[in-house]
Design a protein around this motif. Sequence first.
Motif, PDB file in Angstrom:
ATOM      1  N   VAL A 139       0.832  -1.647   0.147  1.00 48.64           N
ATOM      2  CA  VAL A 139      -0.165  -0.226   0.281  1.00 48.64           C
ATOM      3  C   VAL A 139       0.742   1.261   0.008  1.00 48.64           C
ATOM      4  CG1 VAL A 139      -1.520   1.555   1.605  1.00 48.64           C
ATOM      5  CG2 VAL A 139      -1.959  -1.032   0.697  1.00 48.64           C
ATOM      6  N   ILE A 140       2.156   1.128   0.574  1.00 48.26           N
ATOM      7  CA  ILE A 140       2.497   2.599   1.288  1.00 48.26           C
ATOM      8  C   ILE A 140       3.922   2.431  -0.173  1.00 48.26           C
ATOM      9  CG2 ILE A 140       4.892   3.286   1.955  1.00 48.26           C
ATOM     10  CD1 ILE A 140       3.950   1.839   4.537  1.00 48.26           C
ATOM     11  N   GLN A 141       4.358   1.064  -0.793  1.00 46.72           N
ATOM     12  CA  GLN A 141       4.933   1.881  -1.763  1.00 46.72           C
ATOM     13  C   GLN A 141       4.472   2.035  -3.604  1.00 46.72           C
ATOM     14  OE1 GLN A 141       7.897   1.404  -0.284  1.00 46.72           O
ATOM     15  NE2 GLN A 141       9.111  -0.204  -1.815  1.00 46.72           N
ATOM     16  N   ARG A 142       2.939   1.719  -3.133  1.00 42.52           N
ATOM     17  CA  ARG A 142       2.057   2.055  -4.494  1.00 42.52           C
ATOM     18  C   ARG A 142       1.806   3.796  -4.559  1.00 42.52           C
ATOM     19  NH1 ARG A 142      -2.454  -1.507  -3.335  1.00 42.52           N
ATOM     20  NH2 ARG A 142      -3.610  -0.528  -1.874  1.00 42.52           N
ATOM     21  N   GLY A 143       2.237   4.460  -3.066  1.00 43.08           N
ATOM     22  CA  GLY A 143       1.748   5.389  -2.941  1.00 43.08           C
ATOM     23  C   GLY A 143       0.198   6.453  -2.855  1.00 43.08           C
ATOM     24  N   THR A 144      -0.598   5.053  -2.515  1.00 41.43           N
ATOM     25  CA  THR A 144      -1.801   5.168  -1.801  1.00 41.43           C
ATOM     26  C   THR A 144      -2.109   6.122  -0.600  1.00 41.43           C
ATOM     27  OG1 THR A 144      -2.484   3.398  -2.634  1.00 41.43           O
ATOM     28  CG2 THR A 144      -3.999   4.079  -1.225  1.00 41.43           C
ATOM     29  N   ILE A 145      -1.209   5.801   0.201  1.00 43.95           N
ATOM     30  CA  ILE A 145      -1.264   7.042   1.475  1.00 43.95           C
ATOM     31  C   ILE A 145       0.112   8.488   1.301  1.00 43.95           C
ATOM     32  CG2 ILE A 145      -2.117   5.118   2.740  1.00 43.95           C
ATOM     33  CD1 ILE A 145       0.485   5.400   4.788  1.00 43.95           C
ATOM     34  N   GLY A 146      -0.111   8.270   0.406  1.00 44.39           N
ATOM     35  CA  GLY A 146       2.140   9.544  -0.247  1.00 44.39           C
ATOM     36  C   GLY A 146       2.622   9.668   1.069  1.00 44.39           C
ATOM     37  N   GLN A 147       3.792  10.303   1.259  1.00 42.24           N
ATOM     38  CA  GLN A 147       4.543   9.891   1.783  1.00 42.24           C
ATOM     39  C   GLN A 147       4.307  10.191   3.356  1.00 42.24           C
ATOM     40  OE1 GLN A 147       7.183  13.813   1.442  1.00 42.24           O
ATOM     41  NE2 GLN A 147       9.034  12.685   2.171  1.00 42.24           N
ATOM     42  N   VAL A 148       5.069   8.546   3.867  1.00 44.34           N
ATOM     43  CA  VAL A 148       5.170   8.461   5.321  1.00 44.34           C
ATOM     44  C   VAL A 148       5.776   9.807   6.124  1.00 44.34           C
ATOM     45  CG1 VAL A 148       5.758   6.903   7.061  1.00 44.34           C
ATOM     46  CG2 VAL A 148       4.782   6.111   4.667  1.00 44.34           C
ATOM     47  N   ARG A 149       4.895   9.774   7.402  1.00 39.00           N
ATOM     48  CA  ARG A 149       5.243  11.164   8.256  1.00 39.00           C
ATOM     49  C   ARG A 149       5.207  10.392   9.689  1.00 39.00           C
ATOM     50  NH1 ARG A 149       8.751  12.765   5.197  1.00 39.00           N
ATOM     51  NH2 ARG A 149       8.693  14.594   6.930  1.00 39.00           N
ATOM     52  N   ILE A 281       0.752   6.363   9.131  1.00 34.88           N
ATOM     53  CA  ILE A 281       0.400   7.452   8.473  1.00 34.88           C
ATOM     54  C   ILE A 281       0.699   8.803   7.360  1.00 34.88           C
ATOM     55  CG2 ILE A 281      -0.750  10.167   9.365  1.00 34.88           C
ATOM     56  CD1 ILE A 281      -1.667   9.412  12.399  1.00 34.88           C
ATOM     57  N   GLY A 282       0.723   9.102   6.095  1.00 31.89           N
ATOM     58  CA  GLY A 282       1.345   9.353   5.024  1.00 31.89           C
ATOM     59  C   GLY A 282       0.401  11.283   4.809  1.00 31.89           C
ATOM     60  N   THR A 283       0.931  11.595   3.073  1.00 35.90           N
ATOM     61  CA  THR A 283       0.398  12.858   3.334  1.00 35.90           C
ATOM     62  C   THR A 283      -1.039  12.651   2.773  1.00 35.90           C
ATOM     63  OG1 THR A 283       1.714  12.210   0.931  1.00 35.90           O
ATOM     64  CG2 THR A 283       3.154  13.805   3.347  1.00 35.90           C
ATOM     65  N   ARG A 284      -1.063  12.129   2.112  1.00 33.14           N
ATOM     66  CA  ARG A 284      -2.380  11.511   1.906  1.00 33.14           C
ATOM     67  C   ARG A 284      -3.523  10.194   2.153  1.00 33.14           C
ATOM     68  NH1 ARG A 284      -2.649  13.039  -3.521  1.00 33.14           N
ATOM     69  NH2 ARG A 284      -4.654  12.052  -4.218  1.00 33.14           N
ATOM     70  N   GLY A 285      -3.046   9.724   3.716  1.00 33.71           N
ATOM     71  CA  GLY A 285      -4.421   8.905   4.103  1.00 33.71           C
ATOM     72  C   GLY A 285      -3.280   7.655   5.234  1.00 33.71           C
ATOM     73  N   ARG A 286      -3.925   7.049   5.423  1.00 34.11           N
ATOM     74  CA  ARG A 286      -3.123   6.403   6.799  1.00 34.11           C
ATOM     75  C   ARG A 286      -3.481   4.762   6.051  1.00 34.11           C
ATOM     76  NH1 ARG A 286      -6.172   4.702  11.286  1.00 34.11           N
ATOM     77  NH2 ARG A 286      -8.538   5.428  11.484  1.00 34.11           N
ATOM     78  N   VAL A 287      -3.109   4.034   7.082  1.00 38.55           N
ATOM     79  CA  VAL A 287      -3.135   1.896   6.448  1.00 38.55           C
ATOM     80  C   VAL A 287      -2.846   1.801   8.059  1.00 38.55           C
ATOM     81  CG1 VAL A 287      -0.562   1.472   5.541  1.00 38.55           C
ATOM     82  CG2 VAL A 287      -2.714  -0.183   5.604  1.00 38.55           C
ATOM     83  N   GLU A 288      -3.957   0.496   8.542  1.00 36.69           N
ATOM     84  CA  GLU A 288      -3.297   0.215   9.830  1.00 36.69           C
ATOM     85  C   GLU A 288      -3.679  -1.305   9.587  1.00 36.69           C
ATOM     86  OE1 GLU A 288      -5.909   1.220  14.348  1.00 36.69           O
ATOM     87  OE2 GLU A 288      -5.951   2.334  12.602  1.00 36.69           O
ATOM     88  N   ASN A 289      -3.302  -2.305  10.157  1.00 37.85           N
ATOM     89  CA  ASN A 289      -3.637  -3.699  10.419  1.00 37.85           C
ATOM     90  C   ASN A 289      -4.456  -4.062  11.688  1.00 37.85           C
ATOM     91  OD1 ASN A 289      -0.625  -3.180  12.254  1.00 37.85           O
ATOM     92  ND2 ASN A 289      -1.568  -5.938  12.414  1.00 37.85           N
ATOM     93  N   PHE A 290      -5.403  -4.525  11.967  1.00 41.92           N
ATOM     94  CA  PHE A 290      -6.754  -5.283  12.614  1.00 41.92           C
ATOM     95  C   PHE A 290      -6.021  -7.214  12.494  1.00 41.92           C
ATOM     96  CE2 PHE A 290      -8.397  -1.326  11.282  1.00 41.92           C
ATOM     97  CZ  PHE A 290      -8.846  -0.647  12.416  1.00 41.92           C
ATOM     98  N   GLY A 291      -5.407  -7.540  14.091  1.00 43.40           N
ATOM     99  CA  GLY A 291      -5.081  -8.687  13.797  1.00 43.40           C
ATOM    100  C   GLY A 291      -3.442  -8.924  12.822  1.00 43.40           C
ATOM    101  N   ASP A 292      -2.405  -9.386  13.002  1.00 42.32           N
ATOM    102  CA  ASP A 292      -1.575  -9.638  12.061  1.00 42.32           C
ATOM    103  C   ASP A 292      -1.353 -10.822  11.810  1.00 42.32           C
ATOM    104  OD1 ASP A 292      -0.798 -10.738  14.916  1.00 42.32           O
ATOM    105  OD2 ASP A 292       0.870  -9.429  15.564  1.00 42.32           O
ATOM    106  N   GLY A 293      -1.889 -12.195  11.987  1.00 50.04           N
ATOM    107  CA  GLY A 293      -2.099 -13.358  10.957  1.00 50.04           C
ATOM    108  C   GLY A 293      -2.684 -13.469  10.551  1.00 50.04           C
ATOM    109  N   PRO A 294      -2.579 -15.038   9.763  1.00 43.72           N
ATOM    110  CA  PRO A 294      -3.651 -15.398   8.433  1.00 43.72           C
ATOM    111  C   PRO A 294      -5.281 -14.723   9.142  1.00 43.72           C
ATOM    112  CG  PRO A 294      -2.701 -17.103   8.902  1.00 43.72           C
ATOM    113  CD  PRO A 294      -2.277 -15.883  10.271  1.00 43.72           C
TER     114      PRO A 294
END
Length: 395
Positions: A139-149, A281-294
């Motif tokens: 998600v970060i690499q494709r620029g979806t949330i912009g530049q990570v801050r 959190i980036g300059t265009r949004g944020r990404v978050e995980n809920f759980g960390d396994g399968p």
Amino acid sequence: MTDLRLGIIGFGLRSSLARWAHRPGEGSVVTFVCDDDERGRRDALERVPGVAVTGRLDDLLGSHRDEIDAVLVLTPDHLHTEHAVRTLEAGLPTFLEKPVATTIEGADRILAAAYRTGTRLYVGHNMRHMPVITAMREVIQRGTIGQVRAIWCRHFVSAGGDYYFKDWHADRRNTTGLLLQKGAHDIDIIHWLAGGYTERVSAIGSLSIYGDITDRRDNSDRRMWDWYSLDNWPPTAQRELHPIVDVEDISMANLLIEGGVLASYQQCHFTPDYWRNYTVIGTRGRVENFGDGPGSKVKVWTTRTDAYREDADEVITIPAADDAGHGGADPLLIAEFVRFARDGGPTMTSPVAARMSVAAGVAATVSLRSGGSAVVVPPLDPDVLAWFERSQAPV
């Protein structure tokens, strides 16, 4: 293709990796196990068909050196430097369990040995292979949330009392502290998601629960699975802790990362649940995980609202999978090491990144134990850094 012949040094808590390393006819086979503990040797004979065992590292690296092509170092953390330097100097491609070492000096000795001998070194930061982490990075690499801050990580460790306060982990002489030993995973992932390493860190923490428990026992005759139980609850009811308990059971670190990224890492060893929660959190949004396994979810928000929106703009569900260990990462980790030991080339894990996570963990621990003042993270020797960047650039 001929199977790569693997030796294992230390057949204890991470001996579960033998399941993926011993795949006769599929690329790798465990031919030798070295463990100075009789139980470790017995467990290896029971779980690895046809394996040879020894209690002396001199045997493995001496008279039996020609019987292995590469080695997995799975010994306790404070032995990593001694063992990895020896395997690298023996010219054996080396898988080294994380953390790479318990001191910056130890980590630098290991990387310098790889540099000096030209031997391949791979550090087992398996979380870089966890599907939930790779989904967040994509998600970060494709620029979806912009530049990570900013990055926040909360690590809830319900098993802390069983995993870290009944054996050698509880003694800071063996670990430096859990901000390093346990935090090395998370600091590495924070760096990976941020695209840079920590420059300065400040931290606070305490031994809030387990230091008050007076029921102690020398558990050197047992292994973690001998005492682990969900019935060991609440945390104040834990019994038979290690005779020495001087590592913190709760800690919080603030990191200043290259490029001006701010990060916060919190670790607690007496929570009722066990998982990691990353928020980026980036300059265009944020990404978050809920759980960390399968079966866990990664949620992405890129549209502004005036309240929390549970459905998010994008929801990625991590597919359910058979229990493969460490969130589905362990088989991928060993497969990459086998390929790297045989052919070289780029890898998802990085010895340089592993060293930098240790350096940040050490600096955080120094800060924690000296009043929380900011501590600068020392850089790696530039010649060693350049060699790894040429020979093993991370994916």
